[in-house]
Scaffold this motif. Structure first.
Motif, mmCIF file in Angstrom:
data_model
loop_
_atom_site.group_PDB
_atom_site.id
_atom_site.type_symbol
_atom_site.label_atom_id
_atom_site.label_comp_id
_atom_site.label_asym_id
_atom_site.label_seq_id
_atom_site.Cartn_x
_atom_site.Cartn_y
_atom_site.Cartn_z
ATOM 1 N N MET A 61 29.603 44.515 94.498
ATOM 2 C CA MET A 61 28.466 43.894 95.175
ATOM 3 C C MET A 61 28.331 42.432 94.760
ATOM 4 O O MET A 61 28.161 41.537 95.590
ATOM 5 C CB MET A 61 27.177 44.647 94.845
ATOM 6 N N ALA A 62 28.420 42.168 93.449
ATOM 7 C CA ALA A 62 28.302 40.793 92.969
ATOM 8 C C ALA A 62 29.475 39.940 93.435
ATOM 9 O O ALA A 62 29.307 38.757 93.760
ATOM 10 C CB ALA A 62 28.220 40.784 91.439
ATOM 11 N N THR A 63 30.664 40.527 93.506
ATOM 12 C CA THR A 63 31.843 39.789 93.968
ATOM 13 C C THR A 63 31.678 39.375 95.422
ATOM 14 O O THR A 63 31.968 38.233 95.803
ATOM 15 C CB THR A 63 33.106 40.657 93.793
ATOM 16 N N ILE A 64 31.225 40.300 96.246
ATOM 17 C CA ILE A 64 30.986 39.996 97.662
ATOM 18 C C ILE A 64 29.927 38.911 97.805
ATOM 19 O O ILE A 64 30.089 37.936 98.556
ATOM 20 C CB ILE A 64 30.551 41.262 98.418
ATOM 21 N N MET A 65 28.834 39.064 97.075
ATOM 22 C CA MET A 65 27.712 38.125 97.173
ATOM 23 C C MET A 65 28.119 36.704 96.813
ATOM 24 O O MET A 65 27.888 35.754 97.576
ATOM 25 C CB MET A 65 26.585 38.567 96.235
ATOM 26 N N HIS A 66 28.713 36.554 95.634
ATOM 27 C CA HIS A 66 28.900 35.224 95.072
ATOM 28 C C HIS A 66 30.292 34.636 95.294
ATOM 29 O O HIS A 66 30.417 33.423 95.446
ATOM 30 C CB HIS A 66 28.563 35.257 93.581
#
Length: 504
Positions: free
Chosen positions: A459-464
């Protein structure tokens, strides 16, 4: 001198105490309401109370009430949604006040059947029979004298998209031919179709912004945005360069198999029509008050479960060893995996969240050529987001990854999320397992719990790294419900498709 208490004085004393408690209760209630309003959108408490009234039964005796039906034909099943709305006010700056119909008990008029419509590819003649339970259910709840003016839309999504065009048309033709024979609803050939992922994304964006009140007139404290218009796409009566209106919200939605982003593009840049959906939600096509330009992109195979399967397979194939240390598993967590070629691999978690995120970055395919700048990932064009004047809601995996285990759902804060995710990953599996067995994570099933470390990192990889949201972005909220109810794309579909109906 002491005076003996009289019955009158005792009664007066009792009523004074009761009155004082009542006043205190009202003061506390007022403070609680005001405080809770801080966590609501700027629409304020009046609109919140109005939405709460949605639980009341729909008054089917009202002759000025209209109805609409949307059948969502998904991959695993089909659902019918019935909506209602009062006569339009006549103000071109206002949209229809569409609400989900409620039965006498105040429950939403919704019914689901399984399996999906796409399973009838080899038996297309059964399509109308398949939908009968849903259409009969809708017909029962809508007043009979309203049937002829009630639009019916049968819209199919992912499952039907996977069929060949000929199989799709065989099923749709059966519905076009037979549904009008059994029901008097307002139904034409264009009311049944297989919608694209882009259309589905637009409908979801419309539904969420409608429920949040972002299409209403702006109030004093509402965030605003200047919206420019492409003059070539407007009528002569609508030739205005730009308007200032209430800011809409963007949508992030990650399922098990796919990922989607949708947001309004306020600037009239040179963007291909195939990349942007431009539409008028108003009741008058000559007015620009409700003309919106929305970017929607769907990434198939980028859902959390799809990437997890791909990650496991790639790790096993790259190592060729039967014992592999995995940074995306909690510390010391064991996992047995069988590869596609039949090899049995034993994974053991190291719980290194930072390394996990680094290892996931290559799945974004950032090296794929970008045909039109700028791109998010995998060579897909994405207009620049004004992160200083924007707001996003994250649904599905964005909510589950934040709330089910970490219990920080709601407003997203990068440092808080990174610490919670990292702390979970580096905790020994024996301790996590003990906590889970004691019921300390009631919202998480076993699969969610075991894959939490990986999914929070993804999730964090996709977001940022994918969508390039800055670490200090403070206007993202993860959510499962809005105003205590799930928002379906069907709400956006009925709002979009009924906007020019004569009955308004």
């Amino acid at each position: 001198m002491d005076f003996p208490a009289t019955p009158h004085l005792a009664a007066l004393f009792k009523y004074t105490i009761i009155f004082g408690l009542l006043v205190a209760f009202l003061v506390l209630l007022t403070l609680a309401v005001v405080e809770s309003d801080k966590f609501l959108p700027a629409a304020g408490i009046d609109r919140y109370m109005q939405r709460m009234a949605f639980g009341e039964a729909t008054d089917t005796r009202d002759p000025n009430l209209y109805y609409g039906i949307v059948v969502d034909c998904g991959s695993s099943g089909s659902r019918v949604f019935v909506y209602s709305w009062p006569r339009h006010t006549g103000n071109p700056a206002q949209l229809l006040d569409i609400r989900q119909m409620r039965d006498l008990q105040g429950r939403p008029v919704v019914k689901r059947i399984t399996p999906g419509l796409s399973t009838l590819a080899s038996n297309p003649d059964e399509a109308s029979t398949y939908l009968k339970p849903l259409l009969q259910y809708a017909a029962y709840h809508i007043p009979r004298d309203k049937h002829k003016e009630t639009p019916l839309y049968i819209l199919a999504t992912a499952g039907m998209r996977m069929l060949s065009e000929s199989d799709q048309e065989d099923i749709l033709d059966n519905l076009r031919e037979n549904v009008p024979l059994d029901y008097e609803f307002l139904f034409s050939d264009t009311h049944v179709e297989v919608i694209s992922g882009k259309q589905e994304g637009v409908y979801a964006w419309i539904g969420i912004n409608f429920v949040l009140g972002r299409f209403n007139h702006a109030e004093e404290d509402d965030p605003m945005v200047e919206v420019e218009f492409d003059q070539t796409s407007l009528s002569e009566a609508s030739q205005v360069p730009s308007i200032l209106r209430k800011r809409t919200v963007g949508v992030l939605d990650m399922g098990g198999g796919s990922l989607q982003i949708a947001f309004e593009v306020p600037k009239s840049d040179d963007i291909s029509k195939s990349l942007i959906a431009e539409f008028n939600l108003g009741c008058d096509k000559h007015h620009t008050e409700h003309v919106y330009r929305v970017y929607v992109s769907t990434f198939l195979g980028y859902g959390s479960n799809s990437i997890l399967k791909l990650y496991r397979e790639q790790m096993a194939n790259t190592s060729r060893s039967t014992s592999i240390l995995d940074p995306c598993l909690p510390r010391d967590m064991p996992l047995e995996h069988t590869t596609q070629d039949g090899r049995h691999v034993h994974f053991k978690g190291t719980g290194d969240y930072t390394v996990c995120r680094t290892n996931l970055h290559h799945f974004l395919n950032k090296t794929v050529p970008c045909q039109k700048q700028p791109c998010s990932f995998n060579g897909v064009y994405q207009p620049n987001i004004d992160f200083k004047n924007s707001e996003f809601y994250g649904f599905s995996e964005f909510w589950y990854s934040m709330e089910d285990v970490l219990r920080i759902g709601g407003k997203y804060e990068y440092k808080k999320f990174e610490k919670a995710a990292s702390d979970f990953c580096k905790t020994r599996w024996s301790l996590l397992e003990d906590r889970y067995e004691k019921g300390l994570y009631p919202q998480a099933d076993e699969y969610r719990f075991r894959s939490q470390c990986f999914k929070s990192a993804w999730m964090a990889t996709i977001m940022h790294d994918g969508f390039s949201f800055p670490a200090n972005y403070s206007s993202l909220r993860s959510a499962q419900l809005i105003y205590d109810r799930e928002v379906q794309w069907t709400l956006g579909a009925i709002l979009y498709r009924t906007r020019f109906l004569p009955l308004k």
